[in-house]
Enzyme design. Sequence first.
Site, PDB file in Angstrom:
ATOM      1  CB  SER A 186      -0.967  -0.047   1.189  1.00  0.00           C
ATOM      2  OG  SER A 186      -2.019   0.857   1.030  1.00  0.00           O
ATOM      3  NE  ARG A 196      -9.029   2.338  10.126  1.00  0.00           N
ATOM      4  CZ  ARG A 196      -7.852   1.883   9.738  1.00  0.00           C
ATOM      5  NH1 ARG A 196      -7.168   2.537   8.816  1.00  0.00           N
ATOM      6  NH2 ARG A 196      -7.339   0.787  10.260  1.00  0.00           N
ATOM      7  CG  ASP A 228      -6.443  -3.837  -3.645  1.00  0.00           C
ATOM      8  OD1 ASP A 228      -7.253  -2.934  -3.358  1.00  0.00           O
ATOM      9  OD2 ASP A 228      -5.240  -3.800  -3.339  1.00  0.00           O
ATOM     10  CG  HIS A 244      -5.616  -2.497  -0.068  1.00  0.00           C
ATOM     11  ND1 HIS A 244      -4.693  -2.409  -1.084  1.00  0.00           N
ATOM     12  CD2 HIS A 244      -5.131  -1.734   0.952  1.00  0.00           C
ATOM     13  CE1 HIS A 244      -3.690  -1.626  -0.712  1.00  0.00           C
ATOM     14  NE2 HIS A 244      -3.932  -1.206   0.516  1.00  0.00           N
ATOM     15  CG  ASP A 245      -6.830  -4.361   5.198  1.00  0.00           C
ATOM     16  OD1 ASP A 245      -6.010  -3.511   4.804  1.00  0.00           O
ATOM     17  OD2 ASP A 245      -7.645  -4.146   6.117  1.00  0.00           O
TER      18      ASP A 245
END
Length: 377
Positions: free
Chosen positions: A143, A213, A311, A341-342
């Site tokens: 990232s 967030r 992602d 993505h994580d």
Amino acid sequence: MPQLAPEGQLATQQIGDIRTEAGALIPDVTIAYHRWGEYEENADGSTNVVLIEHALTGDSNAADWWCDLVGPGKAIDTDLYCVICTNVLGGCNGSTGPSSQHPDGGFWGSRFPATDIRDQVKAEKQFLDAIGITRVKAVLGGSMGGARTLEWAAMFPDVVDAAAVLAVSARASAWQIGIQSAQIMAIENDHHWHEGNYYESGCNPSKGLGAARRIAHLTYRGELEIDERFGTQPQKGENPLGPYRRPDQRFAVESYLDHQADKLVKRFDAGSYVTLTDALNRHDIGRGRGGLNKALESITIPVMVAGVDTDILYPYHQQEHLSRNLGNLLAMAKIVSPVGHDAFLTESRQMDRILRNFFSLISPDEDNPSTYIEFFI
């Protein structure tokens, strides 16, 4: 010999002044870092130093947030390598950033200059110079950490021997800038923001940071994963389908996002979030280098690229673009996961295989056997 911090302990290093790409001056910069493993230098000047680059809201304690991958006998083997992870310039975990003390005794706040990924890498290079390290075996990260890794490969090929770039693109896309700018706006619209000068007010822009967030976290996960976990279920004991909308009557996914927001608000600074997110918006490996493809082609050190098939923040086609255009592609790997993505943080078994392959390819004589390598080019 380099002057290194005690193993596994947070330490700081003064690195002098930083002149940003845009021309601003940040005087007397501090960089925080962790170190694991013993430093070794070979007769040819090469070393066993591995530099890990953390993501947006990460910190220098990689043995904590990548605990399955960093340590003795693990993929990033601290018995073999001297592993170093810094806290990024502009961060809030020991390195100089908006919440740090300004030379006049106040807080930097809104006076902290805009920085980009290259400024972050420049600060890390000055950090290595300050502690006495002149060569790095490998730099790797995902990232925002992947963006820094890519810039390391472009800026300092005489320092870095190899790189592993995970879950990132060659530049910020309009999609990414839009998502990230919405997060910045959420923070700046919090009435406690005070144009970034809230540190002495006693009130933090927590609602804005929490909203940012929530937006970000949805892009870090996979759409199918979120739907399968939560669907349209109400949060236990709550009814989001009543005759009037009430904020305390939530769907389960809302409760989940509230939890993620609350966790970040407790550990991260809103000013750093804005600064680092803006740096991501400015990410462009091709700026001033003749465009993306020309810049990638000019990278001479071997680079491994990995991405996540689901992602939505940095879609896999962006890693395919990297692999097609890098001047010295080492390998390309795909992380297959519903997580999104994580996955580069959560899919430990796949990441273990990928990183072991990476180290076996750049160190074929070391006792670090490869399992297999996959190419998706």
